[in-house]
Design a protein around this motif. Structure first.
Motif, short mmCIF file in Angstrom:
data_model
loop_
_atom_site.label_atom_id
_atom_site.label_comp_id
_atom_site.label_asym_id
_atom_site.label_seq_id
_atom_site.Cartn_x
_atom_site.Cartn_y
_atom_site.Cartn_z
N LEU A 141 1.31 -1.13 -0.20
CA LEU A 141 -0.41 -0.10 -0.15
C LEU A 141 1.11 1.42 0.15
CD1 LEU A 141 -2.85 1.50 0.89
CD2 LEU A 141 -2.31 0.60 2.70
N PHE A 142 0.72 2.25 -1.22
CA PHE A 142 1.77 3.23 -1.13
C PHE A 142 0.29 4.54 -1.62
CE2 PHE A 142 4.69 6.46 -3.00
CZ PHE A 142 5.33 5.78 -3.35
N VAL A 143 1.37 5.25 -0.23
CA VAL A 143 0.49 6.49 -0.04
C VAL A 143 1.92 7.45 0.15
CG1 VAL A 143 -0.96 5.97 1.62
CG2 VAL A 143 1.22 6.46 2.24
N PRO A 144 1.23 8.97 -0.21
CA PRO A 144 0.32 9.17 -0.45
C PRO A 144 0.03 9.86 -2.44
CG PRO A 144 1.11 11.59 0.09
CD PRO A 144 2.12 10.36 -0.03
N ASP A 145 1.39 9.43 -3.01
CA ASP A 145 1.78 10.11 -4.09
C ASP A 145 0.80 8.97 -5.32
OD1 ASP A 145 2.02 11.22 -6.63
OD2 ASP A 145 4.58 11.84 -6.42
N LYS A 146 -0.18 8.97 -5.67
CA LYS A 146 -0.30 7.83 -7.01
C LYS A 146 0.65 7.70 -8.11
CE LYS A 146 -3.93 10.64 -9.96
NZ LYS A 146 -4.80 11.03 -10.24
N TYR A 147 1.14 8.99 -8.42
CA TYR A 147 1.79 8.81 -9.64
C TYR A 147 3.72 8.48 -9.80
CZ TYR A 147 -1.62 11.95 -11.85
OH TYR A 147 -2.58 12.21 -12.22
N LEU A 148 3.50 8.92 -8.07
CA LEU A 148 5.22 8.32 -7.80
C LEU A 148 5.31 6.23 -7.72
CD1 LEU A 148 8.73 8.04 -6.92
CD2 LEU A 148 7.14 8.49 -4.95
N GLY A 149 3.57 6.34 -6.96
CA GLY A 149 3.99 5.17 -7.02
C GLY A 149 3.31 3.84 -8.15
N GLY A 150 2.75 4.95 -9.29
CA GLY A 150 2.79 4.31 -10.63
C GLY A 150 3.38 3.91 -11.18
N GLU A 172 0.59 19.46 -12.96
CA GLU A 172 -0.40 20.45 -14.27
C GLU A 172 1.03 20.86 -14.79
OE1 GLU A 172 -2.10 22.54 -14.96
OE2 GLU A 172 -3.02 21.19 -13.08
N ILE A 173 2.07 19.81 -15.06
CA ILE A 173 2.89 19.91 -16.37
C ILE A 173 2.60 18.78 -17.26
CG2 ILE A 173 5.96 18.78 -17.22
CD1 ILE A 173 6.37 19.94 -14.66
N LYS A 174 2.16 19.02 -18.10
CA LYS A 174 1.55 18.18 -19.05
C LYS A 174 2.49 18.24 -20.40
CE LYS A 174 -2.31 19.56 -17.56
NZ LYS A 174 -2.76 18.17 -16.30
N ALA A 175 2.06 16.55 -21.46
CA ALA A 175 2.81 15.91 -22.11
C ALA A 175 2.85 16.53 -23.10
CB ALA A 175 2.01 14.97 -22.55
N HIS A 176 1.51 18.58 -24.05
CA HIS A 176 2.18 18.87 -24.71
C HIS A 176 3.09 19.31 -24.45
CE1 HIS A 176 0.13 23.23 -23.45
NE2 HIS A 176 -0.53 21.46 -22.75
N HIS A 177 3.20 20.21 -22.79
CA HIS A 177 4.10 21.07 -22.48
C HIS A 177 5.97 20.36 -23.26
CE1 HIS A 177 1.79 22.49 -19.56
NE2 HIS A 177 1.88 23.28 -20.29
N ILE A 178 5.92 19.03 -22.68
CA ILE A 178 7.43 18.39 -23.27
C ILE A 178 7.40 18.60 -24.61
CG2 ILE A 178 8.42 16.00 -23.00
CD1 ILE A 178 8.12 17.33 -20.11
N GLU A 195 7.17 12.80 -9.67
CA GLU A 195 5.55 12.79 -9.31
C GLU A 195 4.88 13.35 -10.83
OE1 GLU A 195 6.12 15.50 -6.99
OE2 GLU A 195 7.29 15.05 -5.13
N CYS A 196 5.78 13.08 -11.92
CA CYS A 196 5.00 13.88 -13.03
C CYS A 196 4.06 12.42 -13.26
CB CYS A 196 5.71 14.12 -14.05
SG CYS A 196 6.83 15.81 -13.74
N THR A 197 3.19 13.11 -14.12
CA THR A 197 1.87 11.70 -14.77
C THR A 197 2.23 10.74 -16.01
OG1 THR A 197 1.13 13.20 -16.90
CG2 THR A 197 0.26 14.17 -15.09
N PRO A 198 1.79 10.06 -15.89
CA PRO A 198 2.53 8.78 -16.58
C PRO A 198 2.86 9.12 -18.09
CG PRO A 198 0.46 7.92 -15.76
CD PRO A 198 0.83 9.48 -15.34
N GLU A 199 1.82 10.23 -18.92
CA GLU A 199 2.22 10.36 -19.70
C GLU A 199 3.11 11.14 -20.49
OE1 GLU A 199 -1.15 11.65 -17.87
OE2 GLU A 199 -2.33 9.52 -18.60
N VAL A 200 3.92 12.03 -19.21
CA VAL A 200 4.55 12.90 -18.58
C VAL A 200 6.32 12.14 -18.74
CG1 VAL A 200 6.24 14.87 -17.35
CG2 VAL A 200 4.23 14.60 -18.16
N ILE A 201 5.88 11.14 -18.01
CA ILE A 201 6.86 10.25 -17.67
C ILE A 201 7.33 9.66 -19.00
CG2 ILE A 201 7.76 8.36 -16.31
CD1 ILE A 201 6.35 9.28 -13.98
N ALA A 202 6.49 9.61 -19.88
CA ALA A 202 6.68 8.27 -21.31
C ALA A 202 6.97 9.12 -21.88
CB ALA A 202 5.05 7.94 -21.81
N LEU A 203 7.34 10.48 -21.96
CA LEU A 203 8.35 11.42 -22.97
C LEU A 203 9.40 11.49 -22.92
CD1 LEU A 203 5.26 13.58 -23.61
CD2 LEU A 203 5.72 12.31 -25.54
#
Ligand code: 13P
Ligand code: SF4
Length: 297
Positions: A141-150, A172-178, A195-203
């Motif tokens: 069980l990982f808390v509290p950051d769902k993006y880091l945990g994911g 708020e850092i979005k894939a289109h910014h990257i 801590e970024c979203t998976p879409e940003v991490i993928a780039l």
């Protein structure tokens, strides 16, 4: 003001530590600047009697866990972390009842109460290693950051239950910014924080803690870097690598809480030895176990 801070620091036998997201003028007067893990280690080993913590509340609390007899100052008590505040000790107790066999891992961006309910703590720089080192195939069980945990779940392949917290600044850092920055600087390496979203991490070319980014840009032969995290880190990168180019992934990735610390407040806090952050003793002993396990592993 800077001279007066230096004089009082000497008089009070104080050390000033600052997170990599602090405003430039604070980083420049600090004795030590670092990421969450480096700051916890520093707080654990310093001989100074007074620790002026230029960061947010959970960081000062972590320093207090190690230094019950020292004075830990947070120049503005309102400097909190909205992600850490998404979960209370009570919430975590309820969550543990839903997953009674899970090992509880808390990101250091959490309150002392949440640390006290956790088996082991981690930071963004050691999260993958900490989870890999947990024995067996058991649930986590990982808390509290769902993006880091994911992100850690995707790297390690472990089954992780996620608390739905996240950092509003990194989200708020979005894939289109990257993508826009990659188009303008095609030769640049993209470094992002987990801590970024998976879409940003993928780039990204690399996913690193703030301390990891600082080391990477210094050691890597690359000359241009797109930085996907809070923009305060660019000051240190530019100062330490004057011949390299650093582009923020998004210029407005600013943590308002980190920016609450000012030179005026640091001076006032050294003058008055307040505001203080002190974790009550029973809670301290319970919360410290999770951080000790992290530092020992
Ligand atoms: P690190 O400095 O450990 O990478 O953490 C980032 C952060 O958001 C701290 O609040
Ligand atoms: Fe919290 Fe995000 Fe600010 Fe870090 S950057 S202190 S995680 S709100």
């Amino acid at each position: 003001m800077i001279k007066e801070i230096a004089r009082l620091k000497e008089e009070r036998q104080a050390i000033i530590v600052a997170h990599n997201y602090q405003p430039p003028q604070i980083q420049d007067i600090a004795d030590f600047v670092g990421d969450s893990l480096e700051l916890s280690r520093k707080a654990a080993e310093t001989k100074a009697q007074v620790i002026v913590f230029c960061g947010v509340h959970f960081m000062a609390e972590t320093a207090s866990l190690f230094s019950p007899h020292k004075t830990v100052l947070l120049p503005d008590l309102e400097a909190g972390c909205p992600m850490a505040d998404t979960i209370t000790g009570e919430d975590l107790r309820r969550e543990k009842e839903k997953h009674p066999h899970a090992t509880v891992v808390c990101y250091v961006n959490s309150t002392a109460e949440v640390k006290a309910e956790s088996h082991i703590c981690c930071t963004s720089s050691n999260a993958v290693k900490i989870i890999e080192n947990l024995n067996g195939e058991g649930e986590i069980l990982f808390v509290p950051d769902k993006y880091l945990g994911g992100y850690v779940a995707s790297v390690t392949g472990r089954k992780i239950h996620l608390w739905p917290g996240f950092c509003p600044v990194h989200a708020e850092i979005k894939a289109h910014h990257i993508l826009e920055k990659k188009e303008r600087y095609p030769q640049a390496q993209v470094l992002v924080h987990p801590e970024c979203t998976p879409e940003v991490i993928a780039l990204a070319h690399r996913v690193l803690s703030t301390g990891g980014m600082i080391r990477h840009v210094k050691e890597d032969p690359g000359k241009v870097f797109i930085i996907g995290t809070e923009v305060g880190i660019l000051h240190r990168m530019r100062k330490e690598n004057p011949h390299k180019t650093f582009i923020p992934a998004w210029e407005e990735a600013i943590c308002p809480n980190m920016k609450k610390i000012t030179l005026e407040k640091v001076l006032a806090s050294l003058e008055t030895l307040s505001p203080r952050v002190k974790v009550p003793e029973t809670l301290r002993l319970r919360a410290k176990r999770a951080v000790d396990r992290m530092l020992g592993s």
